[in-house]
Scaffold this active site. Structure first.
Site, PDB file in Angstrom:
ATOM      1  N   ASP A   4       0.836  -1.206   0.000  1.00 40.71           N
ATOM      2  CA  ASP A   4       0.000   0.000   0.000  1.00 40.71           C
ATOM      3  C   ASP A   4       0.872   1.259   0.000  1.00 40.71           C
ATOM      4  OD1 ASP A   4      -2.218   1.695   0.201  1.00 40.71           O
ATOM      5  OD2 ASP A   4      -2.334   1.523   2.377  1.00 40.71           O
ATOM      6  N   ARG A  22      -8.837  11.539 -12.330  1.00 39.01           N
ATOM      7  CA  ARG A  22      -8.360  11.405 -10.953  1.00 39.01           C
ATOM      8  C   ARG A  22      -7.895   9.999 -10.608  1.00 39.01           C
ATOM      9  NH1 ARG A  22     -13.238  12.162  -7.647  1.00 39.01           N
ATOM     10  NH2 ARG A  22     -11.841  11.746  -5.944  1.00 39.01           N
TER      11      ARG A  22
HETATM   12  C1  LIG Z   1       4.183   9.137   2.359  1.00 37.27           C
HETATM   13  C2  LIG Z   1       3.222   8.130   2.809  1.00 37.27           C
HETATM   14  C3  LIG Z   1       2.459   7.436   1.673  1.00 37.27           C
HETATM   15  C4  LIG Z   1       1.544   6.443   2.296  1.00 37.27           C
HETATM   16  C5  LIG Z   1       0.437   6.065   1.371  1.00 37.27           C
HETATM   17  C6  LIG Z   1      -0.573   5.299   2.182  1.00 37.27           C
HETATM   18  C7  LIG Z   1      -1.798   5.110   1.339  1.00 37.27           C
HETATM   19  C8  LIG Z   1      -2.976   4.819   2.227  1.00 37.27           C
HETATM   20  O1  LIG Z   1      -2.909   3.999   3.097  1.00 37.27           O
HETATM   21  S1  LIG Z   1      -4.368   5.691   1.985  1.00 37.27           S
HETATM   22  C9  LIG Z   1      -5.417   5.131   3.318  1.00 37.27           C
HETATM   23  C10 LIG Z   1      -6.392   4.081   2.920  1.00 37.27           C
HETATM   24  N1  LIG Z   1      -7.374   4.656   2.059  1.00 37.27           N
HETATM   25  C11 LIG Z   1      -8.444   5.305   2.553  1.00 37.27           C
HETATM   26  O2  LIG Z   1      -8.633   5.458   3.747  1.00 37.27           O
HETATM   27  C12 LIG Z   1      -9.392   5.834   1.537  1.00 37.27           C
HETATM   28  C13 LIG Z   1     -10.835   5.812   2.033  1.00 37.27           C
HETATM   29  N2  LIG Z   1     -11.702   6.174   0.943  1.00 37.27           N
HETATM   30  C14 LIG Z   1     -11.966   7.485   0.645  1.00 37.27           C
HETATM   31  O3  LIG Z   1     -11.569   8.389   1.354  1.00 37.27           O
HETATM   32  C15 LIG Z   1     -12.761   7.748  -0.573  1.00 37.27           C
HETATM   33  O4  LIG Z   1     -13.511   6.619  -0.904  1.00 37.27           O
HETATM   34  C16 LIG Z   1     -11.866   8.140  -1.779  1.00 37.27           C
HETATM   35  C17 LIG Z   1     -11.164   9.454  -1.500  1.00 37.27           C
HETATM   36  C18 LIG Z   1     -10.848   7.051  -2.080  1.00 37.27           C
HETATM   37  C19 LIG Z   1     -12.756   8.269  -3.007  1.00 37.27           C
HETATM   38  O5  LIG Z   1     -13.803   9.107  -2.678  1.00 37.27           O
HETATM   39  P1  LIG Z   1     -14.283  10.238  -3.680  1.00 37.27           P
HETATM   40  O6  LIG Z   1     -13.136  11.142  -3.972  1.00 37.27           O
HETATM   41  O7  LIG Z   1     -15.534  10.818  -3.128  1.00 37.27           O
HETATM   42  O8  LIG Z   1     -14.534   9.403  -5.014  1.00 37.27           O
HETATM   43  P2  LIG Z   1     -15.937   8.970  -5.642  1.00 37.27           P
HETATM   44  O9  LIG Z   1     -16.563  10.209  -6.181  1.00 37.27           O
HETATM   45  O10 LIG Z   1     -16.709   8.121  -4.705  1.00 37.27           O
HETATM   46  O11 LIG Z   1     -15.408   8.045  -6.823  1.00 37.27           O
HETATM   47  C20 LIG Z   1     -14.671   8.573  -7.905  1.00 37.27           C
HETATM   48  C21 LIG Z   1     -14.464   7.481  -8.913  1.00 37.27           C
HETATM   49  O12 LIG Z   1     -13.598   6.484  -8.348  1.00 37.27           O
HETATM   50  C22 LIG Z   1     -14.264   5.221  -8.302  1.00 37.27           C
HETATM   51  N3  LIG Z   1     -13.989   4.567  -7.026  1.00 37.27           N
HETATM   52  C23 LIG Z   1     -14.127   5.090  -5.788  1.00 37.27           C
HETATM   53  N4  LIG Z   1     -13.789   4.194  -4.853  1.00 37.27           N
HETATM   54  C24 LIG Z   1     -13.420   3.091  -5.503  1.00 37.27           C
HETATM   55  C25 LIG Z   1     -12.977   1.818  -5.079  1.00 37.27           C
HETATM   56  N5  LIG Z   1     -12.823   1.508  -3.797  1.00 37.27           N
HETATM   57  N6  LIG Z   1     -12.642   0.907  -6.022  1.00 37.27           N
HETATM   58  C26 LIG Z   1     -12.788   1.192  -7.328  1.00 37.27           C
HETATM   59  N7  LIG Z   1     -13.213   2.381  -7.786  1.00 37.27           N
HETATM   60  C27 LIG Z   1     -13.527   3.324  -6.898  1.00 37.27           C
HETATM   61  C28 LIG Z   1     -15.747   5.533  -8.400  1.00 37.27           C
HETATM   62  O13 LIG Z   1     -16.450   4.467  -8.985  1.00 37.27           O
HETATM   63  C29 LIG Z   1     -15.767   6.759  -9.286  1.00 37.27           C
HETATM   64  O14 LIG Z   1     -15.628   6.358 -10.634  1.00 37.27           O
HETATM   65  P3  LIG Z   1     -16.445   7.101 -11.810  1.00 37.27           P
HETATM   66  O15 LIG Z   1     -15.982   8.540 -11.756  1.00 37.27           O
HETATM   67  O16 LIG Z   1     -16.021   6.387 -13.057  1.00 37.27           O
HETATM   68  O17 LIG Z   1     -17.893   6.958 -11.469  1.00 37.27           O
END
Ligand SMILES: CCCCCCCC(=O)SCCNC(=O)CCNC(=O)[C@H](O)C(C)(C)COP(=O)(O)OP(=O)(O)OC[C@H]1O[C@@H](n2cnc3c(N)ncnc32)[C@H](O)[C@@H]1OP(=O)(O)O
Length: 241
Positions: A165, A210
């Protein structure tokens, strides 16, 4: 000998004997490549100066095995012509964010980047990342320590997921400027022995507005053993929420 030589080489590469504390500028090359936004809000010099007191954890320490050192050395060599960039690493997430690095806010003093949460060297995640801009590829050299145990003698699947990740997330962050992992799918193929060294090799396959699509493989150094493979989708949003 070998180890000291390497640290020396690293210091020379960074052009500063205190490189342990302040490598990011030389390592990142052009910060504007990494952070596509926010940089204009503060002066470049101010931004750089914020890194000066930060300890970079992606530099060799005495817990690194010979295999880890050799690989690190190999990648440093490949940094010389600019093909690869060494990515510095801090123990607080906020220090990776331009404009917020070095922040002294009370709340941020209490938090740690998960993978840098253990204070003792070698017990948890020992890793260093290198980025190849032309291939949009992030490679992480990873040596899992004894506190990451899952099955006896082997890395916990969650720790493998965490390093994947982070590598995939960092790759997306460098390429897209902001990143939040929306989806990560992992196939575990072969257990990773604690104390061994593996390569977490990720790349951006596609960017659609995005959405950043990435793939990743975790392999032994000789490439013969596939430990895990993953696909992920990061959304270039939300990181600064
Ligand atoms: C330096 C350190 C680096 C460390 C990196 C660490 C990385 C991490 O651990 S990140 C933490 C874990 N991740 C999270 O907690 C994320 C939790 N989720 C969120 O906050 C939100 O769902 C987020 C931001 C990902 C998306 O939300 P949002 O911006 O509202 O997107 P949303 O409008 O729902 O969807 C946008 C598009 O993406 C797609 N999409 C959204 N979620 C998903 C998913 N889980 N899987 C597949 N597609 C998705 C949607 O279908 C949509 O597609 P389309 O535009 O074609 O219809």
């Amino acid at each position: 000998g070998m180890r000291r030589g390497l640290v020396g080489a690293q210091a020379r590469l960074a052009g500063d004997k205190k490189s342990r504390m302040r490598a990011p500028c030389t390592a990142l090359g052009a910060p504007s490549l990494i952070f596509l936004h926010g940089i204009s809000t503060i002066s470049f010099q101010t931004w750089l100066s914020q890194f000066k007191q930060l300890k970079d954890y992606a530099l060799p320490n005495s817990s690194w095995s010979q295999g880890m050192m050799d690989l690190y050395s190999k990648f440093l060599e490949m940094c010389k012509d600019g093909t690869w960039k060494r990515i510095p690493s801090y123990n607080r997430t906020v220090d990776h964010i331009p404009g917020k690095a070095g922040s002294n806010e009370k709340e941020q003093k209490k938090t740690r980047l998960f993978l840098r949460s253990m204070d003792a060297e070698g017990v948890g995640f020992e890793y260093a990342m290198f980025f190849n801009p032309s291939e949009k590829r992030m490679v992480c050299l990873f040596q899992p320590g004894p506190y990451l145990e899952g099955p006896p003698g082997f890395a916990h699947g969650g720790s493998t997921a965490a390093i994947i990740d982070s590598t995939v997330g960092s790759c997306a962050l460098v390429v897209a400027g902001r990143a939040m992992t929306a989806n990560l799918s992992i196939n575990y193929r072969s257990p990773i022995p604690l104390g061994s060294v593996v390569l977490v090799d990720s790349k951006v396959d596609q960017v659609e507005e995005r959405k950043v699509f990435l793939s990743c493989e975790v392999r032994s150094i000789d490439g013969q053993t596939l430990h895990a493979e993953a696909t992920g989708k990061d959304l270039a949003a939300g990181f600064h929420r």
